[in-house]
Design a protein around this motif. Sequence first.
Motif, PDB file in Angstrom:
ATOM      1  N   LEU A   1       0.737  -1.271   0.226  1.00  0.00           N
ATOM      2  CA  LEU A   1       0.009  -0.115   0.440  1.00  0.00           C
ATOM      3  C   LEU A   1       0.861   1.120  -0.153  1.00  0.00           C
ATOM      4  O   LEU A   1       1.619   1.335   0.586  1.00  0.00           O
ATOM      5  N   LYS A   2       0.284   1.901  -0.925  1.00  0.00           N
ATOM      6  CA  LYS A   2       1.205   3.507  -0.824  1.00  0.00           C
ATOM      7  C   LYS A   2       0.310   4.966  -0.711  1.00  0.00           C
ATOM      8  O   LYS A   2       0.853   5.351  -0.038  1.00  0.00           O
TER       9      LYS A   2
ATOM     10  N   GLU B   1      -3.487  -6.030   8.355  1.00  0.00           N
ATOM     11  CA  GLU B   1      -3.109  -7.064   8.825  1.00  0.00           C
ATOM     12  C   GLU B   1      -2.156  -8.233   7.845  1.00  0.00           C
ATOM     13  O   GLU B   1      -0.674  -8.421   8.621  1.00  0.00           O
ATOM     14  N   GLU B   2      -2.652  -8.268   6.973  1.00  0.00           N
ATOM     15  CA  GLU B   2      -1.872  -8.973   6.004  1.00  0.00           C
ATOM     16  C   GLU B   2      -0.652  -8.162   5.967  1.00  0.00           C
ATOM     17  O   GLU B   2       0.590  -8.239   5.235  1.00  0.00           O
ATOM     18  N   GLU B   3      -1.158  -6.834   5.547  1.00  0.00           N
ATOM     19  CA  GLU B   3       0.450  -6.214   5.151  1.00  0.00           C
ATOM     20  C   GLU B   3       1.309  -5.307   6.124  1.00  0.00           C
ATOM     21  O   GLU B   3       2.015  -4.654   6.001  1.00  0.00           O
ATOM     22  N   GLY B   4       0.837  -6.113   7.349  1.00  0.00           N
ATOM     23  CA  GLY B   4       1.488  -5.941   8.767  1.00  0.00           C
ATOM     24  C   GLY B   4       1.551  -4.879   9.445  1.00  0.00           C
ATOM     25  O   GLY B   4       1.821  -3.912   9.977  1.00  0.00           O
ATOM     26  N   LEU B   5       0.688  -3.521   9.073  1.00  0.00           N
ATOM     27  CA  LEU B   5       0.052  -1.819   9.812  1.00  0.00           C
ATOM     28  C   LEU B   5      -0.565  -2.661  10.787  1.00  0.00           C
ATOM     29  O   LEU B   5      -0.497  -0.891  11.564  1.00  0.00           O
TER      30      LEU B   5
ATOM     31  N   ARG C   1       5.548   0.463  11.467  1.00  0.00           N
ATOM     32  CA  ARG C   1       4.653   0.138   9.427  1.00  0.00           C
ATOM     33  C   ARG C   1       3.650   0.501   9.869  1.00  0.00           C
ATOM     34  O   ARG C   1       3.208   2.077   8.892  1.00  0.00           O
ATOM     35  N   GLY C   2       2.361   0.385  10.407  1.00  0.00           N
ATOM     36  CA  GLY C   2       1.198   1.057  10.244  1.00  0.00           C
ATOM     37  C   GLY C   2       1.067   2.803  10.950  1.00  0.00           C
ATOM     38  O   GLY C   2       0.210   4.185   9.772  1.00  0.00           O
TER      39      GLY C   2
ATOM     40  N   ARG D   1       1.035   8.799   8.622  1.00  0.00           N
ATOM     41  CA  ARG D   1       1.982   9.668   8.498  1.00  0.00           C
ATOM     42  C   ARG D   1       2.691  10.240   7.066  1.00  0.00           C
ATOM     43  O   ARG D   1       2.499  11.285   7.174  1.00  0.00           O
ATOM     44  N   GLN D   2       3.114   9.489   6.387  1.00  0.00           N
ATOM     45  CA  GLN D   2       2.731   8.968   5.519  1.00  0.00           C
ATOM     46  C   GLN D   2       1.817  10.005   4.411  1.00  0.00           C
ATOM     47  O   GLN D   2       2.200  10.728   3.294  1.00  0.00           O
ATOM     48  N   GLU D   3       0.817   9.619   4.093  1.00  0.00           N
ATOM     49  CA  GLU D   3      -0.728   9.118   4.266  1.00  0.00           C
ATOM     50  C   GLU D   3      -0.939  11.110   4.710  1.00  0.00           C
ATOM     51  O   GLU D   3      -1.558  11.569   3.722  1.00  0.00           O
ATOM     52  N   LEU D   4      -0.785  11.491   5.720  1.00  0.00           N
ATOM     53  CA  LEU D   4      -1.286  12.603   6.340  1.00  0.00           C
ATOM     54  C   LEU D   4      -0.418  13.738   5.556  1.00  0.00           C
ATOM     55  O   LEU D   4      -0.914  14.774   5.163  1.00  0.00           O
ATOM     56  N   SER D   5       1.071  13.494   5.523  1.00  0.00           N
ATOM     57  CA  SER D   5       1.660  14.373   5.006  1.00  0.00           C
ATOM     58  C   SER D   5       1.909  15.200   3.240  1.00  0.00           C
ATOM     59  O   SER D   5       1.503  15.473   2.689  1.00  0.00           O
TER      60      SER D   5
END
Length: 105
Positions: A6-7, A57-61, A79-80, A85-89
Amino acid sequence: MAKEPLKVLTESMFYVLLSLLQQERCGTEIVEFVDDITAGRVPLGPGTLYTILAKFEEEGLIRETAVAGRKRTYAITDRGQGLFRQELSRLKLCVADGERGEEKP
């Protein structure tokens, strides 16, 4: 072919992670949090919620922290938090771009 991590988050995904930033929550508590913070603007039905939780859960977030019958409680992982934080930015940059675009020359 390797699966892409996920990005970019959907609005529902963003709010699910936001709901877990301060405390662990079960599905019902996540739905209530999202409904409260968005004043009902972002509906989170069970199908959407549990699809997101399984993906996260699968992505480890997120990780499951407790199970009591059908009630499962989740916590956000480092990681989540990083992805949140990346998405908020990214969203802040989008808003700034939109505000500049609205300015009259």
